[in-house]
Design a protein around this motif. Sequence first.
Motif, PDB file in Angstrom:
ATOM      1  N   LEU A   1      11.397   3.185  18.181  1.00 50.83           N
ATOM      2  CA  LEU A   1      11.017   2.429  16.988  1.00 50.83           C
ATOM      3  C   LEU A   1       9.500   2.478  16.817  1.00 50.83           C
ATOM      4  O   LEU A   1       8.760   2.213  17.768  1.00 50.83           O
ATOM      5  N   VAL A   2       9.049   2.815  15.618  1.00 50.01           N
ATOM      6  CA  VAL A   2       7.623   2.776  15.275  1.00 50.01           C
ATOM      7  C   VAL A   2       7.418   1.615  14.309  1.00 50.01           C
ATOM      8  O   VAL A   2       8.043   1.572  13.238  1.00 50.01           O
ATOM      9  N   CYS A   3       6.544   0.659  14.681  1.00 52.62           N
ATOM     10  CA  CYS A   3       6.405  -0.545  13.853  1.00 52.62           C
ATOM     11  C   CYS A   3       5.054  -1.204  14.105  1.00 52.62           C
ATOM     12  O   CYS A   3       4.246  -0.723  14.889  1.00 52.62           O
ATOM     13  N   GLY A   4       4.819  -2.339  13.421  1.00 52.77           N
ATOM     14  CA  GLY A   4       3.642  -3.158  13.662  1.00 52.77           C
ATOM     15  C   GLY A   4       2.587  -3.088  12.585  1.00 52.77           C
ATOM     16  O   GLY A   4       1.747  -3.977  12.473  1.00 52.77           O
ATOM     17  N   SER A   5       2.599  -2.015  11.780  1.00 55.70           N
ATOM     18  CA  SER A   5       1.598  -1.853  10.738  1.00 55.70           C
ATOM     19  C   SER A   5       2.072  -0.832   9.714  1.00 55.70           C
ATOM     20  O   SER A   5       2.582   0.239  10.077  1.00 55.70           O
ATOM     21  N   VAL A   6       1.912  -1.156   8.441  1.00 56.17           N
ATOM     22  CA  VAL A   6       2.234  -0.201   7.372  1.00 56.17           C
ATOM     23  C   VAL A   6       1.425   1.077   7.567  1.00 56.17           C
ATOM     24  O   VAL A   6       1.933   2.194   7.394  1.00 56.17           O
ATOM     25  N   PHE A   7       0.165   0.922   7.937  1.00 60.73           N
ATOM     26  CA  PHE A   7      -0.743   2.062   8.049  1.00 60.73           C
ATOM     27  C   PHE A   7      -0.363   2.953   9.218  1.00 60.73           C
ATOM     28  O   PHE A   7      -0.488   4.174   9.155  1.00 60.73           O
ATOM     29  N   LEU A   8       0.124   2.340  10.289  1.00 61.98           N
ATOM     30  CA  LEU A   8       0.584   3.113  11.439  1.00 61.98           C
ATOM     31  C   LEU A   8       1.781   3.978  11.052  1.00 61.98           C
ATOM     32  O   LEU A   8       1.811   5.173  11.346  1.00 61.98           O
TER      33      LEU A   8
ATOM     34  N   PRO B   1       0.836  -1.198   0.000  1.00 60.48           N
ATOM     35  CA  PRO B   1       0.000   0.000   0.000  1.00 60.48           C
ATOM     36  C   PRO B   1       0.873   1.252   0.000  1.00 60.48           C
ATOM     37  O   PRO B   1       2.100   1.145  -0.010  1.00 60.48           O
ATOM     38  N   HIS B   2       0.257   2.423   0.014  1.00 62.98           N
ATOM     39  CA  HIS B   2       1.033   3.654   0.098  1.00 62.98           C
ATOM     40  C   HIS B   2       1.177   4.060   1.565  1.00 62.98           C
ATOM     41  O   HIS B   2       0.398   3.621   2.418  1.00 62.98           O
ATOM     42  N   LEU B   3       2.153   4.900   1.847  1.00 59.25           N
ATOM     43  CA  LEU B   3       2.358   5.393   3.211  1.00 59.25           C
ATOM     44  C   LEU B   3       1.667   6.730   3.430  1.00 59.25           C
ATOM     45  O   LEU B   3       0.904   6.890   4.380  1.00 59.25           O
ATOM     46  N   LYS B   4       1.936   7.693   2.567  1.00 62.81           N
ATOM     47  CA  LYS B   4       1.409   9.056   2.753  1.00 62.81           C
ATOM     48  C   LYS B   4       0.452   9.478   1.639  1.00 62.81           C
ATOM     49  O   LYS B   4      -0.578  10.078   1.901  1.00 62.81           O
ATOM     50  N   ASP B   5       0.825   9.200   0.411  1.00 62.06           N
ATOM     51  CA  ASP B   5       0.116   9.727  -0.757  1.00 62.06           C
ATOM     52  C   ASP B   5      -0.301   8.568  -1.655  1.00 62.06           C
ATOM     53  O   ASP B   5       0.526   7.726  -2.014  1.00 62.06           O
ATOM     54  N   PHE B   6      -1.560   8.525  -2.022  1.00 60.65           N
ATOM     55  CA  PHE B   6      -2.075   7.467  -2.894  1.00 60.65           C
ATOM     56  C   PHE B   6      -1.193   7.261  -4.122  1.00 60.65           C
ATOM     57  O   PHE B   6      -0.966   6.134  -4.578  1.00 60.65           O
ATOM     58  N   ARG B   7      -0.639   8.350  -4.639  1.00 64.30           N
ATOM     59  CA  ARG B   7       0.110   8.281  -5.904  1.00 64.30           C
ATOM     60  C   ARG B   7       1.471   7.595  -5.765  1.00 64.30           C
ATOM     61  O   ARG B   7       2.125   7.323  -6.765  1.00 64.30           O
ATOM     62  N   GLU B   8       1.883   7.308  -4.504  1.00 70.24           N
ATOM     63  CA  GLU B   8       3.108   6.525  -4.300  1.00 70.24           C
ATOM     64  C   GLU B   8       3.015   5.163  -4.992  1.00 70.24           C
ATOM     65  O   GLU B   8       4.038   4.565  -5.327  1.00 70.24           O
TER      66      GLU B   8
ATOM     67  N   GLY C   1      12.083   6.670  -4.161  1.00 71.51           N
ATOM     68  CA  GLY C   1      11.226   7.202  -3.108  1.00 71.51           C
ATOM     69  C   GLY C   1      10.790   6.180  -2.076  1.00 71.51           C
ATOM     70  O   GLY C   1       9.736   6.328  -1.464  1.00 71.51           O
ATOM     71  N   LEU C   2      11.586   5.144  -1.858  1.00 71.55           N
ATOM     72  CA  LEU C   2      11.226   4.122  -0.878  1.00 71.55           C
ATOM     73  C   LEU C   2      11.364   4.667   0.542  1.00 71.55           C
ATOM     74  O   LEU C   2      12.353   5.303   0.885  1.00 71.55           O
ATOM     75  N   HIS C   3      10.369   4.357   1.372  1.00 74.46           N
ATOM     76  CA  HIS C   3      10.388   4.778   2.778  1.00 74.46           C
ATOM     77  C   HIS C   3       9.909   3.629   3.668  1.00 74.46           C
ATOM     78  O   HIS C   3       9.308   2.666   3.206  1.00 74.46           O
ATOM     79  N   GLY C   4      10.194   3.762   4.962  1.00 76.94           N
ATOM     80  CA  GLY C   4       9.623   2.860   5.951  1.00 76.94           C
ATOM     81  C   GLY C   4      10.343   1.544   6.143  1.00 76.94           C
ATOM     82  O   GLY C   4       9.812   0.640   6.784  1.00 76.94           O
ATOM     83  N   ARG C   5      11.557   1.416   5.612  1.00 75.95           N
ATOM     84  CA  ARG C   5      12.341   0.194   5.830  1.00 75.95           C
ATOM     85  C   ARG C   5      13.553   0.547   6.694  1.00 75.95           C
ATOM     86  O   ARG C   5      14.550   1.044   6.194  1.00 75.95           O
ATOM     87  N   TRP C   6      13.411   0.322   8.002  1.00 79.27           N
ATOM     88  CA  TRP C   6      14.402   0.766   8.996  1.00 79.27           C
ATOM     89  C   TRP C   6      14.891   2.178   8.631  1.00 79.27           C
ATOM     90  O   TRP C   6      16.069   2.447   8.472  1.00 79.27           O
TER      91      TRP C   6
ATOM     92  N   VAL D   1      13.203   5.526  14.447  1.00 77.67           N
ATOM     93  CA  VAL D   1      13.219   4.622  13.298  1.00 77.67           C
ATOM     94  C   VAL D   1      11.795   4.204  12.936  1.00 77.67           C
ATOM     95  O   VAL D   1      10.993   3.894  13.826  1.00 77.67           O
ATOM     96  N   LEU D   2      11.494   4.200  11.649  1.00 77.00           N
ATOM     97  CA  LEU D   2      10.221   3.687  11.153  1.00 77.00           C
ATOM     98  C   LEU D   2      10.472   2.387  10.405  1.00 77.00           C
ATOM     99  O   LEU D   2      11.389   2.312   9.584  1.00 77.00           O
ATOM    100  N   ASP D   3       9.666   1.363  10.680  1.00 72.23           N
ATOM    101  CA  ASP D   3       9.770   0.126   9.912  1.00 72.23           C
ATOM    102  C   ASP D   3       8.381  -0.485   9.743  1.00 72.23           C
ATOM    103  O   ASP D   3       7.639  -0.638  10.716  1.00 72.23           O
ATOM    104  N   VAL D   4       8.066  -0.842   8.500  1.00 74.56           N
ATOM    105  CA  VAL D   4       6.729  -1.356   8.190  1.00 74.56           C
ATOM    106  C   VAL D   4       6.578  -2.846   8.476  1.00 74.56           C
ATOM    107  O   VAL D   4       5.524  -3.419   8.223  1.00 74.56           O
ATOM    108  N   GLY D   5       7.613  -3.490   9.009  1.00 72.72           N
ATOM    109  CA  GLY D   5       7.522  -4.913   9.353  1.00 72.72           C
ATOM    110  C   GLY D   5       6.348  -5.166  10.290  1.00 72.72           C
ATOM    111  O   GLY D   5       6.149  -4.431  11.245  1.00 72.72           O
TER     112      GLY D   5
END
Length: 428
Positions: free
Chosen positions: A414-421, A81-88, A298-303, A313-317
Amino acid sequence: MNYQETLHYLFTKLPMFSRIGAAAFKKDLTNTIRLCNALGDPQNKFKSIHIAGTNGKGSTSHMLAAVLQEAGYKTGLYTSPHLKDFRERIKINGVMCDEDFVVDFTERIQPLINEIEPSFFEITVAMAFDYFAKHEVDVAVIEVGLGGRFDSTNIITPELSVITNIGWDHMNLLGDTLAKIAFEKAGIIKKNIPVVIGEAIAETRPVFDSAAIDSPIVYAEDHLYVTDWTLQNHLLTVEVAEKKTGTHHSYQLDLPGIYQTKNLLTVLQAAHQLHMMGWRTGTETVRKALPHVKRLTGLHGRWEVIHEHPVVVLDVGHNIDGMTQINKQIELSTYHRLHIVIGMVKDKEIDPVLGLLPKHATYYFTQAQIPRALGAEDLLAAANKHGLKGNTFKNVNAALQDALSHAHKEDMILVCGSVFLVGEVTIL
């Protein structure tokens, strides 16, 4: 409709997996085929690479797109899914699709939406294919959304198929054994189309071999292995050896998660296969691209380190395998105290994931602002059973603000647990 009205229509009118879960997943490609037929079958107007897997498919997709961009190809990239903007979700050479295109596409396809009632994901896949065809990309890297066999992306005939790994996720939809999950992922394998498998185990390898009976199949781990890695200034340097020749190559990645060493082997083998097919994806091109994946794609959210002193640190794991890798990264990190901001969704394996987390951390339990989110109080109750202690917060930014107020300069948050979070973090 303007752009915001269009997004509201897409998010609320169409069944959306990120909001309602399994009810939005259709084990059928009929709607996607109907949509693309109406658009003139755009998926047949550009070359593509198809990437599936339980974990790492997003990172692998972005790395491979970066390699193709570095090689000079006009490269589409479809991810979710996208993190911030649908167009990602829809990019060409790292640039998100135009707002005007999203509006125009939705208006053009609206009569058919009313007729066949497709899901949000089915529409976004058709939108991506239409965008890539209209802009005449040389190649598009297409990430599977969920599974493979019945995923809406699985109407393409790619140059190469890639399956990163098989792990425990979406068992309610894909099966309750790794072999069953592998069978669904292996559904992207096409006759006479080469396929690269990143990681396989005794339970999944026969499934892949059977699915690829008419296709050339290559297991990355049979050809390459990591001999060493170092992490400095958020850059990961990885030493890779070829099993057959013993030749060593060094690669630098701007993705500092140690788990990227596994994805790297998949990317290297995929690039090698493409190179043998005539694509300009040789070793030097790969080496030039990998230190610049975030800039190129433009990859984000991987450590992803978004703040220093304290380190944030943000991680979508979010599943068992993803959290296992995060836990390994925590063990390798240096900090005074550890703060973990966490939120999960209801249809994940909550207890096994919580059981992996370090008990010495201070926890900030919260929830993403979607219907699928597990309530913060429910998450706290489940976490307490595993000896994890902390307080609840109404949203991720309130939780992160509290963590920052309690953290010292040498701490790590560390912020983790959900892509949407992760996608809802805005305060930094």
